[in-house]
Design an enzyme around this catalytic site. Structure first.
Site, PDB file in Angstrom:
ATOM      1  N   ASP A  15       0.820  -1.224   0.000  1.00 19.13           N
ATOM      2  CA  ASP A  15       0.000   0.000   0.000  1.00 19.13           C
ATOM      3  C   ASP A  15       0.852   1.271   0.000  1.00 19.13           C
ATOM      4  OD1 ASP A  15      -2.156  -1.832   0.408  1.00 19.13           O
ATOM      5  OD2 ASP A  15      -1.759  -1.767   2.555  1.00 19.13           O
ATOM      6  N   GLU A 184     -11.638   0.999  -2.216  1.00 23.65           N
ATOM      7  CA  GLU A 184     -10.873   1.287  -0.996  1.00 23.65           C
ATOM      8  C   GLU A 184      -9.645   2.125  -1.355  1.00 23.65           C
ATOM      9  OE1 GLU A 184      -9.656  -2.516   0.513  1.00 23.65           O
ATOM     10  OE2 GLU A 184      -8.808  -3.156  -1.387  1.00 23.65           O
TER      11      GLU A 184
END
Length: 500
Positions: A15, A184
């Site tokens: 991420d 997301e």
């Protein structure tokens, strides 16, 4: 070299988010339940990166992270530079949205501040709007904690980043977009009069990268898919950060989920199309090789792996599997990592132990080597080198009840509650051994040892496995059975990772 090859970070830097300050680029990534957390990487060319520190010394509240919580903790941080300070916001799915900030990338960083308490609040990203003076924050939702997913919620935020000023509004509902699911990881920007949200959908292994734009922060937003696998071998290319170089080039860093290797980082060229939407990669497909960014050439570099442990200190590449305690690693006048054989009722299962010192599994075939001496007279005391995931395997030394030190090799399947032998124990007369793990394609691991009479193989091939969100880890540890008193220590020297 005039080109670069993806991935630029071939290990589990999950991420990623990136920011430029002057001529320097900085990157952070998820660290989940490992300590220290929030790794900080530096680059001058977006291709060569070094690890310069961590922003989070301990996970808080400390009591919640005394034992490993491998898939919890720090999820999907956002890194920003505002008001002459670095800011990192992240979501802890069980607690809420936190932030830390610092005047310099190497700190000192503030202690974690809880911006908004709540279950399932994840992937937050702030925006300070220089045109209006307003501050905003967007976040996603974890269904496992909140029962909500596939939507992005926006808030007005206090300009000092201390609290949110409203209850929030759903600004993008993925259920209303045909074919979209698991929306997301939003990253929020203001560009050319538009509010932009760059956000992935479709899941970490199979998803795509989306872009959303609106004239006002609270919408309405229109969407477009801007990066997807197409006919490449880069599955699920998404979730990362957009950054602009001093010369005006745009680049996008994102991850690819690669099983036991975790989420490796790719660099994609980015430009703005005739329709004023971003175009990533090669017309929306990931590139494998591409011309380097228009930046001054830099020496080849990568986050450190090898370690001589000078003075008993370990390098920045190492993280404990939970909040560390004083005395696990002791400093001394020579080289080598001296790990205490920590007493534990869970010594039979490395997955439950906080005192395993870990680093990321390299994403290319390699050999991992370390020398080990067991400095403990305690029956049952052991130490070793592990490949740690949902399943694990380790090789090392253990002192028997008869006082003899043996080379032992053990493993546990993902469903097993404790380890068992992967090979027969063999004497190590001097209490020393050189350990080696060869990691081939598909993270298939072969174990070796040399206790003084040459390198020998041990046990069958072990296929490394990740946890749910975290790639497999390499680990060093010292252990002893539950009981009273000091159980001695183990010394590791010359930790090396070399290409195969």
């Amino acid at each position: 070299m005039t080109t670069y090859t993806n991935p630029i970070l071939n290990a589990d830097w999950s991420d990623p988010d990136v920011v430029r300050v002057g001529d320097d680029f900085y990157l952070t990534a998820s660290s989940f339940g490992r300590v220290p957390g929030l790794p900080l990487l530096h680059s001058r060319d977006l291709v060569n990166w070094t690890l310069v520190g961590h922003a989070l010394e301990r996970l808080e509240p400390a009591g919640k992270f005394k034992a490993p919580r491998h898939d919890c903790g720090v999820w999907a941080p956002s890194l920003r530079y505002h008001d002459d300070r670095f800011w990192i916001f992240w979501g802890d799915p069980d607690q809420g949205i936190f932030q830390v900030n610092a005047p310099e990338i190497r700190g000192p960083w503030t202690r974690p501040h809880l911006v908004k308490e709540g279950k399932g609040l994840i992937d937050p990203c702030p925006l300070w709007d220089d045109e209006t003076g307003e501050a905003y924050l967007v976040h996603a939702w974890a269904k496992s904690r909140s029962g909500i997913k596939n939507r992005l919620t926006g808030h007005r935020m206090h300009p000092e980043g201390t609290e949110l000023l409203d209850e929030g509004k759903v600004i993008v509902d993925g259920d209303r977009i045909p074919g979209w699911f698991t929306l997301e990881g939003p990253k929020l920007h203001k560009h050319d009069g538009w509010y932009w949200i760059l956000a992935p959908a479709g899941g970490v292994e199979t998803g795509w990268q989306g872009a959303f734009r609106a004239r006002g922060f609270f919408g309405p937003y229109e969407e477009k898919v801007v990066l997807e696998q197409k006919d490449t071998d880069v599955n699920g290319p998404h979730q990362g950060g957009w950054v602009r170089t001093p010369s005006g080039e745009d680049w996008f860093l994102h991850f690819q989920q690669r099983g036991a290797y975790g989420r490796v980082v790719h660099l994609q060229p980015m430009h703005w199309g005739a329709d004023c939407w971003p175009v990533l990669g090669d017309d929306g497909a990931p590139v494998a090789v591409h011309e380097r960014p228009d930046l001054p050439p830099q020496p080849t570099a990568a986050p450190a792996t090898d370690d001589d442990f000078p003075g008993g200190r370990y390098g920045r590449q190492w993280q404990w599997t939970a909040n560390s305690q004083h005395g696990w690693a002791t400093q001394h006048s020579g080289d080598g990592l001296r790990l205490t054989c920590v007493r534990s009722a869970d010594a039979h299962d490395l997955r439950k132990l906080p005192n395993v010192l870990t680093q990321r599994l390299p994403g290319t075939p390699c050999a991992v080597e370390v020398e080990l001496r067991l400095d403990s007279e305690e029956p049952g005391a052991r130490a070793g080198l592990a490949v740690l995931g949902d399943a694990f395997s380790w090789i090392g030394l253990q002192r028997g009840a008869d006082g003899v030190v043996h080379v032992v090799h053990r493993f546990a399947e993902a469903v097993a509650e404790k380890e068992r032998d992967a090979d027969h124990p063999r004497p190590a007369p001097e209490g020393r051994v050189r350990l080696r793990i060869e990691i081939g394609a598909g993270a298939r691991c072969r174990f070796f040892y040399d206790s003084g009479d040459g390198l020998r193989s041990s046990g069958p091939v072990f296929a490394a496995t990740p946890w749910r969100w975290v790639g497999a880890l390499l680990g060093l540890f010292g252990l002893a059975a539950a009981g009273q008193g000091h159980a001695g220590a183990a010394t590791f020297t010359q930790f090396r990772i070399s290409a195969l």
